[in-house]
Design an enzyme around this catalytic site. Structure first.
Site, PDB file in Angstrom:
ATOM      1  N   ASP A  28       0.840  -1.191   0.000  1.00 30.44           N
ATOM      2  CA  ASP A  28       0.000   0.000   0.000  1.00 30.44           C
ATOM      3  C   ASP A  28       0.880   1.248   0.000  1.00 30.44           C
ATOM      4  O   ASP A  28       1.817   1.350  -0.790  1.00 30.44           O
ATOM      5  CB  ASP A  28      -0.940  -0.039   1.216  1.00 30.44           C
ATOM      6  N   GLY A  87       8.059  -3.773  -0.130  1.00 33.49           N
ATOM      7  CA  GLY A  87       7.154  -3.895  -1.261  1.00 33.49           C
ATOM      8  C   GLY A  87       7.969  -4.195  -2.497  1.00 33.49           C
ATOM      9  O   GLY A  87       8.965  -3.513  -2.756  1.00 33.49           O
ATOM     10  N   CYS A 140       1.323   1.619   5.214  1.00 33.00           N
ATOM     11  CA  CYS A 140       1.003   0.330   4.607  1.00 33.00           C
ATOM     12  C   CYS A 140      -0.491  -0.006   4.725  1.00 33.00           C
ATOM     13  O   CYS A 140      -0.892  -1.169   4.604  1.00 33.00           O
ATOM     14  CB  CYS A 140       1.848  -0.795   5.203  1.00 33.00           C
TER      15      CYS A 140
END
Length: 237
Positions: free
Chosen positions: A91, A162, A191
């Site tokens: 995210d 990520g 996140c």
């Protein structure tokens, strides 16, 4: 298979420029793999590891939610930060001065073909590094990254992760808070995980500043051990 690693420390560098540089290296490996397949001949593919420190920037992964950025475009400018939607998993996250960002750009066919294992190894690299500073870091079930005091009301994240992978080639990576200004995390839901704090190495150790060079050395040592890799050379500018 080549387990040799080419290392480059980019110093303090703009996020977009670094992203574009990653893409060049990423596409180079993919092109070699494509040529190998066409020619039926296996040329070794290179593996890279970039260290970098970014100016203030928020990045949103491809499956992220923009509402996790809590400030307007005007406020971003006011705090001297930028924002990018990017092609990694995960995210929203923040990068900034005092944070060590690492981008391993690897052909996992040189190591193992398992993305889950790859992420666990990156987490283990962070856990082993923090252990050298006397910190007990852990994984948090269902949440990629590295945390302290998991399972307690005081759980706090110290490293975000990520990645993107295509045909077993990786890019993007991890962001370890070392001397980071944690106030910048107040402008986002890190996140996408609510009600959990963020921390940094210098806060946990009660030090004004921790040597970034020393932390990078420890990270690289554990990465090489976990991936059974060797340094081939430092990359030229």
């Amino acid at each position: 298979m080549s387990k040799f690693l080419q290392i480059k420390d980019l110093g303090f560098k703009d996020y977009k420029e670094t992203w574009e540089y990653q893409e060049v290296l990423f596409q180079k490996i993919l092109q070699i793999k494509s040529n190998n397949k066409k020619q039926g001949f296996a040329h070794d593919t290179p593996n890279y590891f970039l260290f970098v420190e970014h100016p203030h920037v928020y990045t949103l992964g491809k499956n992220g939610h923009i509402e996790n950025l809590l400030i307007s475009e005007e406020k971003l400018k006011a705090i001297n930060a930028t924002f990018y939607k990017i092609n990694r998993g995960g995210d929203i996250t923040y990068h900034g001065p005092g944070q060590i960002v690492g981008y391993p750009i690897l052909d996992l066919e040189n190591f193992f073909t398992d993305i889950h294992k790859y992420l666990r190894f990156l987490e283990e690299m962070i856990i082993l590094t923090l252990a050298e500073y006397g910190l007990k870091a852990e994984r948090s079930k269902g949440e990629t990254g590295v945390w302290l005091d998991v399972g307690t009301p005081f759980a706090r994240k110290i490293c975000a992760m990520g990645v993107r992978a295509s045909r077993w080639v990786t890019m993007h990576g991890f962001a370890l808070n070392v001397n980071t200004n944690l106030g910048y995390f107040d402008h986002m839901i890190p996140c996408g995980i609510k009600d959990k704090a963020v921390t940094s190495l210098h806060v946990e150790l009660g030090k004004a500043e921790v040597s970034l060079a020393e932390v990078k050395e420890k990270l690289l040592k554990h990465f090489l051990q976990l991936f059974e890799a060797e340094i081939r050379k430092k990359m030229e500018a």
